[in-house]
Design a protein around this motif. Structure first.
Motif, PDB file in Angstrom:
ATOM      1  N   ALA A 292       0.779  -1.213   0.095  1.00  0.00           N
ATOM      2  CA  ALA A 292       0.082   0.134  -0.163  1.00  0.00           C
ATOM      3  C   ALA A 292       1.005   1.274   0.105  1.00  0.00           C
ATOM      4  O   ALA A 292       1.907   1.133   0.559  1.00  0.00           O
ATOM      5  N   ALA A 293       0.361   2.319  -0.458  1.00  0.00           N
ATOM      6  CA  ALA A 293       1.173   3.501  -0.568  1.00  0.00           C
ATOM      7  C   ALA A 293       1.567   4.136   0.845  1.00  0.00           C
ATOM      8  O   ALA A 293       0.574   4.015   1.814  1.00  0.00           O
ATOM      9  N   GLY A 294       2.615   4.571   1.247  1.00  0.00           N
ATOM     10  CA  GLY A 294       3.270   4.970   2.584  1.00  0.00           C
ATOM     11  C   GLY A 294       3.525   3.822   3.316  1.00  0.00           C
ATOM     12  O   GLY A 294       3.488   3.928   4.768  1.00  0.00           O
ATOM     13  N   ALA A 295       3.091   2.333   3.066  1.00  0.00           N
ATOM     14  CA  ALA A 295       3.688   1.346   3.802  1.00  0.00           C
ATOM     15  C   ALA A 295       4.839   0.727   3.968  1.00  0.00           C
ATOM     16  O   ALA A 295       5.363   0.375   2.804  1.00  0.00           O
ATOM     17  N   TYR A 296       5.577   0.316   5.141  1.00  0.00           N
ATOM     18  CA  TYR A 296       6.750   0.048   5.333  1.00  0.00           C
ATOM     19  C   TYR A 296       6.817  -1.525   4.674  1.00  0.00           C
ATOM     20  O   TYR A 296       5.762  -2.416   5.164  1.00  0.00           O
ATOM     21  N   PRO A 297       7.432  -1.980   3.585  1.00  0.00           N
ATOM     22  CA  PRO A 297       7.261  -3.133   2.975  1.00  0.00           C
ATOM     23  C   PRO A 297       7.526  -4.633   3.583  1.00  0.00           C
ATOM     24  O   PRO A 297       7.223  -5.738   2.677  1.00  0.00           O
ATOM     25  N   ILE A 298       8.056  -4.427   4.700  1.00  0.00           N
ATOM     26  CA  ILE A 298       8.558  -5.940   5.177  1.00  0.00           C
ATOM     27  C   ILE A 298       7.826  -6.273   6.501  1.00  0.00           C
ATOM     28  O   ILE A 298       8.519  -6.324   7.520  1.00  0.00           O
ATOM     29  N   PRO A 299       6.548  -6.280   6.607  1.00  0.00           N
ATOM     30  CA  PRO A 299       5.760  -6.329   7.748  1.00  0.00           C
ATOM     31  C   PRO A 299       5.749  -7.922   8.132  1.00  0.00           C
ATOM     32  O   PRO A 299       6.182  -8.826   7.175  1.00  0.00           O
ATOM     33  N   ILE A 300       5.780  -8.257   9.563  1.00  0.00           N
ATOM     34  CA  ILE A 300       5.492  -9.623   9.808  1.00  0.00           C
ATOM     35  C   ILE A 300       4.512  -9.902  10.729  1.00  0.00           C
ATOM     36  O   ILE A 300       4.429  -8.848  11.641  1.00  0.00           O
ATOM     37  N   VAL A 301       3.965 -10.910  10.800  1.00  0.00           N
ATOM     38  CA  VAL A 301       2.979 -11.306  11.918  1.00  0.00           C
ATOM     39  C   VAL A 301       3.484 -12.294  12.698  1.00  0.00           C
ATOM     40  O   VAL A 301       3.782 -13.352  11.997  1.00  0.00           O
ATOM     41  N   THR A 302       3.389 -12.741  13.997  1.00  0.00           N
ATOM     42  CA  THR A 302       3.578 -13.794  14.779  1.00  0.00           C
ATOM     43  C   THR A 302       2.576 -14.461  15.418  1.00  0.00           C
ATOM     44  O   THR A 302       1.956 -13.591  15.790  1.00  0.00           O
TER      45      THR A 302
END
Lengths: 324, 370
Positions: B303-313
């Motif tokens: 998405a625009a303005g989103a940090y590209p390497i999110p993680i969910v644990t």
């Protein structure tokens, strides 16, 4: 009076025999537990390793690949064996001359009131847990070791063993070997000291009477007498260095597959020993095959340590036959 | 004789040291951000002890959640969580050694090589009821760096992939300079640090690099590292090595970089901080089936303005515990952790509160545990 009757009661033959049997049974029980433990460990290692070894499509002893995530399963121990042996041998090469010198000082040079506390200090080194050695070395000592490594690289860099690599700082086989040397120093020192102290006095006196200086006396009487002892001490130290886990895991950087593509002989490279490889991955034994691959590496370490210790025992036994 | 005695002594000393170090790693659990004082009705508190272990990426978050929960429940419940890695989390949960597990990736639904069943099926068998994945900590993977004289860095995914592949070896490489105008980059060698243990963090980063720079990162994502560099065990060892080495770069959950006070590179101009971070996590697709909640990210379309390497644990739990008291404890703790107030209190450590759609799914899933 009472004491005499008590003694007489204790020594009553029937009682006496029963106690003897109970103690014998206990002793036999204890020693068979030990034997059973070793056998069980060996059986466990072999049965767990066997299925993985069956599936292994690479040569277990010569392959440098360790790819066990996806089939085809390929793993070999060449790199692990190299790192394990290099670090342990460096440790022994440094620790033996140092340990023997300390032992000679303690047994033949130091005055009694100094020798005792000094010997205990050395023994105390063995009581430092290995995780402490690891942290101490990687956090504190590494910066001081770096100039030494840089110097060696500059002067001896033309020898492949000392060529520069891109492993950072103190995370190298050489540094791990040096730290291991400190860790096995107490074993080597205390064993050697005990052997040197047993040198028959008439050997020493004979040497001195023939006009030998103290160093000549040590060279001609003490060292030859203690040689088998020193060898077995070195072997026991080697055995410990081979299996050392936590300190090595903390100190050495492992190499990525990419960096391992071309084999480097350098002591200034990173790597993984048997023990550190298993420790690094112990949390991820999620399939029997994966676990089996690591366990077969463990099996090799088990055999290696076993052989080294056995050699040490044999040497000790021989020496005993000699001196009696 | 002497030797055996000293070895015994050192063995005792070692186990003592291990016990001590185990205590030491719990440090910041109680401290920060707890002023918001998340509360829970006394009736909802469980009692007794819960044991859990697994992922280190969520370690800081769960420690904080545990200490808040125990405080809110007047210490009627004790929860132990050890960060032993995602693989261990799955394994120990399936072996019924812990009541719930922590993992960076949801239980696999495909059969791994050498295994006879899927992770999900094995866990379900162990539970005697469907096993569930419940995501409770969301954050990001950051590339933390230590370059003398540089405190801000911006990389794009191709450059990041090249650095991690060892294709770029100097910090003043034109490719890095191109996205960092105005920053003086030294000619220092780049030292890459990676996880030598198999890691969910590695797998997630590889997924991102493989998706966004497929021509550089050609390897299929795996828990083992396929790039260049030297390996260290665990995120905190990587952080330590990066701190100690000039020219170093390494990847880790952002909370670890924060704790080590390391600078984290921006990716495509976006730093893994507050707004960009939550936008990144919100970009995930939530898929909930009968209480099993999974989040997937399409790294190619951020998405625009989103940090590209999110993680969910995730937390791995049973939908119905054989022991009802355990079920109540798990439900109570996870419910507390999912609360907005708890999520907010954990955020300053380097995490993001769960986005709304995810929170709705998680709440429904937790409500179904018994």
């Amino acid at each position: 009076m009472t004491t005499e009757t008590e003694v007489a009661q204790v020594l009553r033959p029937a009682n006496h025999r029963r106690q003897d049997q109970v103690f014998k049974a206990l002793a036999i029980g204890a020693s068979s537990v030990i034997v059973a433990l070793v056998v069980l460990v060996a059986v466990f290692l072999v049965t767990q390793a066997y299925p993985a070894l069956r599936q292994n499509t690479a040569n277990f002893f010569t392959s440098r690949i360790f790819s066990i995530d996806t089939p085809p399963i390929m793993f070999g121990i060449a790199d692990l064996l190299w790192a394990t042996i290099v670090t342990s041998v460096i440790a022994v090469v440094i620790a033996v001359p140092l340990g023997v010198s300390i032992a000679l000082f303690l047994s033949h040079y130091a005055p009694e009131r100094l020798a005792r506390p000094a010997a205990q200090l050395v023994a105390l080194l063995a009581a430092v847990p290995s995780i402490i050695y690891g942290l101490w070395a990687s956090q504190l000592v590494a910066p001081y070791y770096l100039p030494v490594q840089d110097f060696l690289e500059k002067v001896l860099g033309w020898i492949p063993l000392f060529s520069a690599t891109n492993t950072s700082g103190g995370a190298t086989l050489m540094f791990a070997g040096i730290v291991l040397a400190v860790m096995i120093l107490p074993i080597i020192t205390s064993l050697s000291r005990e052997v040197f102290a047993q040198t028959p006095t008439f050997h020493e006196e004979a040497a001195l009477a023939l006009g030998a200086t103290r160093w000549e006396m040590i060279r001609t009487a003490v060292l030859p007498f203690g040689k088998p002892g020193v060898i077995s001490a070195a072997m026991l130290g080697l055995g410990r260095a081979l299996g050392e886990t936590i300190a090595v895991t903390i100190i050495i950087s492992s190499l990525s597959d990419q960096n391992r593509q071309s084999f480097s002989l350098s002591f200034f490279n990173g790597g993984e020993t048997f023990a550190s490889r298993i420790a690094n991955n112990a949390a991820e034994f999620d399939t029997p095959t994966k676990a089996g691959a690591y366990i077969s590496a463990g099996l090799v370490l088990f055999v290696l340590t076993f052989v080294v210790n056995a050699i040490a025992r044999v040497v000790i036994e021989r020496r005993r036959a000699f001196s009696e | 004789m002497r030797i055996t005695r000293t070895t015994a002594v050192s063995a005792i000393a070692l186990s003592g040291a291990l016990a001590l170090s185990a205590c030491g790693s719990d440090n910041n659990a109680g401290g920060t951000g707890s002023t918001a004082a998340a509360t829970i009705a006394a009736a909802d508190c469980g009692s007794g002890t819960l044991n859990a272990e697994g992922s280190t990426a969520q370690l800081k978050a769960i420690q904080q959640a545990i200490s808040l929960y125990q405080a809110a429940c007047n210490n009627k419940v004790t929860i132990n969580y050890s960060g032993t890695g995602s693989g261990a989390g799955v394994k120990q949960f399936t072996a019924k050694q812990v009541q719930f597990g922590g993992s960076d990736s949801a239980l696999k639904t495909a059969v791994a090589s050498g295994a006879t069943t899927t992770e999900l099926a094995a866990a379900t068998t162990a539970c005697g009821s469907p096993a569930l994945d419940i995501p409770l900590a969301a954050g990001a993977i950051g590339a933390a760096f230590n370059v003398k004289g540089v405190d801000k860095l911006n990389l794009d995914s191709a450059t990041l992939a090249k650095i991690f592949k060892g294709a770029i070896t100097k910090w003043n490489d034109p490719a890095i300079a191109a996205t960092n105008s105005g920053v003086t980059l030294p000619a220092t060698d780049i030292k890459v640090f990676f996880r030598s243990d198999e890691s969910g963090t590695t797998e997630n980063l590889a997924k991102y690099l493989h998706a966004t720079a497929p021509d550089v990162w050609t390897d299929a994502p795996a828990k083992a590292w396929k790039g260049a560099g030297e390996g260290k065990k665990g995120s905190s060892e990587i952080a330590k090595s990066v701190v100690a080495t000039d020219g170093a770069i390494g990847y880790m959950e952002v909370a670890f970089a924060k704790e080590a006070k390391l600078n984290v590179s921006s990716i495509g101009g976006l730093a893994p901080e507050s707004d960009a971070l939550s936008k990144g996590v919100s970009g995930g697709t939530v898929k909930a089936t009968n209480g099993d909640v999974r989040v997937t990210f399409d790294y190619t379309k951020p998405a625009a303005g989103a940090y590209p390497i999110p993680i969910v644990t995730y937390e791995l739990v049973c939908s119905k515990y054989a022991d009802a008291a355990v079920g109540k404890n798990v439900k109570s703790f996870l419910g507390f952790w999912a609360k907005d107030s708890t999520q907010q209190a954990i955020a300053p450590l380097g995490y993001v509160p769960l986005p709304t759609d995810l929170k709705t799914a998680v709440d429904a899933a937790v409500a179904g545990i018994s």
